[in-house]
Design a protein around this motif. Sequence first.
Motif, short mmCIF file in Angstrom:
data_model
loop_
_atom_site.label_atom_id
_atom_site.label_comp_id
_atom_site.label_asym_id
_atom_site.label_seq_id
_atom_site.Cartn_x
_atom_site.Cartn_y
_atom_site.Cartn_z
N THR A 147 0.73 -1.43 -0.04
CA THR A 147 0.01 0.00 0.01
C THR A 147 0.99 1.22 -0.03
OG1 THR A 147 -0.12 -0.01 2.31
CG2 THR A 147 -1.88 -1.14 1.29
N GLU A 148 2.17 1.21 0.37
CA GLU A 148 3.03 2.26 0.32
C GLU A 148 4.28 2.03 -0.24
OE1 GLU A 148 3.82 3.47 4.39
OE2 GLU A 148 1.46 3.43 4.85
N ASN A 173 -4.25 -1.44 -4.23
CA ASN A 173 -3.96 -1.27 -3.05
C ASN A 173 -3.14 -0.04 -2.86
OD1 ASN A 173 -5.95 -3.30 -2.17
ND2 ASN A 173 -4.38 -4.94 -2.73
N LEU A 174 -2.52 0.32 -3.90
CA LEU A 174 -1.31 1.30 -3.59
C LEU A 174 -2.00 2.77 -3.05
CD1 LEU A 174 1.64 1.33 -3.78
CD2 LEU A 174 1.55 2.19 -6.17
N ARG A 175 -1.54 3.13 -1.92
CA ARG A 175 -2.04 4.43 -1.55
C ARG A 175 -1.11 5.63 -1.48
NH1 ARG A 175 -5.55 1.43 -2.12
NH2 ARG A 175 -7.58 0.81 -0.68
N ASN A 176 0.10 5.31 -1.16
CA ASN A 176 1.15 6.37 -0.71
C ASN A 176 2.35 5.98 -1.59
OD1 ASN A 176 -0.60 7.36 1.12
ND2 ASN A 176 0.34 6.18 2.69
N VAL A 177 2.89 7.21 -2.39
CA VAL A 177 4.10 6.94 -3.44
C VAL A 177 4.88 8.01 -2.93
CG1 VAL A 177 4.90 6.82 -5.46
CG2 VAL A 177 2.71 5.55 -5.17
N TRP A 178 6.09 7.79 -2.73
CA TRP A 178 7.14 8.76 -2.64
C TRP A 178 8.43 8.60 -3.33
CZ3 TRP A 178 5.25 5.96 1.72
CH2 TRP A 178 4.42 6.84 2.67
N LEU A 179 8.51 9.69 -4.18
CA LEU A 179 9.57 9.55 -5.38
C LEU A 179 10.43 10.93 -5.28
CD1 LEU A 179 6.88 9.07 -8.24
CD2 LEU A 179 8.86 7.39 -7.51
N LEU A 195 -4.84 6.19 -5.27
CA LEU A 195 -3.75 7.03 -4.49
C LEU A 195 -4.27 7.92 -3.81
CD1 LEU A 195 -0.41 6.82 -4.84
CD2 LEU A 195 -0.57 8.82 -6.57
N GLN A 196 -3.52 8.17 -2.61
CA GLN A 196 -4.17 9.37 -1.78
C GLN A 196 -2.88 10.38 -1.63
OE1 GLN A 196 -5.55 7.30 1.79
NE2 GLN A 196 -7.28 6.50 0.96
N LEU A 197 -1.64 9.90 -1.58
CA LEU A 197 -0.49 10.56 -1.21
C LEU A 197 0.44 10.42 -2.43
CD1 LEU A 197 1.35 11.72 1.57
CD2 LEU A 197 2.61 10.67 -0.11
N LEU A 198 0.83 11.43 -3.07
CA LEU A 198 2.06 11.51 -4.13
C LEU A 198 2.97 12.58 -3.98
CD1 LEU A 198 3.29 10.50 -7.02
CD2 LEU A 198 1.62 12.10 -7.91
N PRO A 213 -8.71 9.77 -8.52
CA PRO A 213 -9.54 10.75 -8.05
C PRO A 213 -9.55 10.79 -6.60
CG PRO A 213 -10.75 8.90 -8.74
CD PRO A 213 -9.43 8.81 -8.99
N SER A 214 -9.06 9.91 -5.72
CA SER A 214 -9.06 10.09 -4.15
C SER A 214 -7.65 10.56 -3.82
CB SER A 214 -9.17 8.44 -3.61
OG SER A 214 -10.44 7.81 -4.21
N LEU A 215 -6.84 11.25 -4.64
CA LEU A 215 -5.81 11.88 -4.13
C LEU A 215 -6.16 12.99 -3.23
CD1 LEU A 215 -2.56 11.57 -4.93
CD2 LEU A 215 -3.16 13.65 -6.18
#
Length: 204
Positions: free
Chosen positions: A60-61, A80-86, A130-133, A151-153
Amino acid sequence: MAGAQGQVLAAVLLLVSAGVHCSSPPPVCPESCTCQRAPLLNCSSSGLSLVPQDIPDSVTELDLSHNLLDSATLHRPHRNLRNVWLGNNSITHLSLCVDRSMGSQSVSGGHLHRLRPWSRRRCVSWAPTLQLLSVERNQLMQLPEGLEGSPSLWVLQLSFNRISTLRPGDLSHLRQLKELHLQHNLITSLHPQMFQDLAQLRVI
């Protein structure tokens, strides 16, 4: 014979009643990443120039910060991916659309399927929930492509990039967006109606 069959049946019933069952092996952790905490796939500071594609569905992260990436995309949706840090890469262009570079085929249920011509043009997000990018401290010159597919960002972190323009409507589909970080870009002006559709937006 009947006695032996009865013993086998009794053993099977005993196993079932005890809750003993066969389980599938745990998903393999991609090379150069750590999977110590199940929902988080930590690939930060790993010297990666390409995004790992063998990401378990349970993740999920996803942390890909502090690498050598100049782009980032995946070959299939990860629902299931909610948070992605790049953050802290060298990304010049970011697309949330599924990578179609594998040809005119897509993978579904372990089988390859030919894509219809219209599906090759349509953006299918690799992070639809996705909720956090977070893409701060990169080289982006424009907003990530395919944001409408997530759309849930809630949080979009784009500070310390090279974005110079934002057009009205670029973010209108992100109705759940609460935080938009654009500090330290090259933006000199914003249209008065830029954020009119973002009723949840609290931090700019």
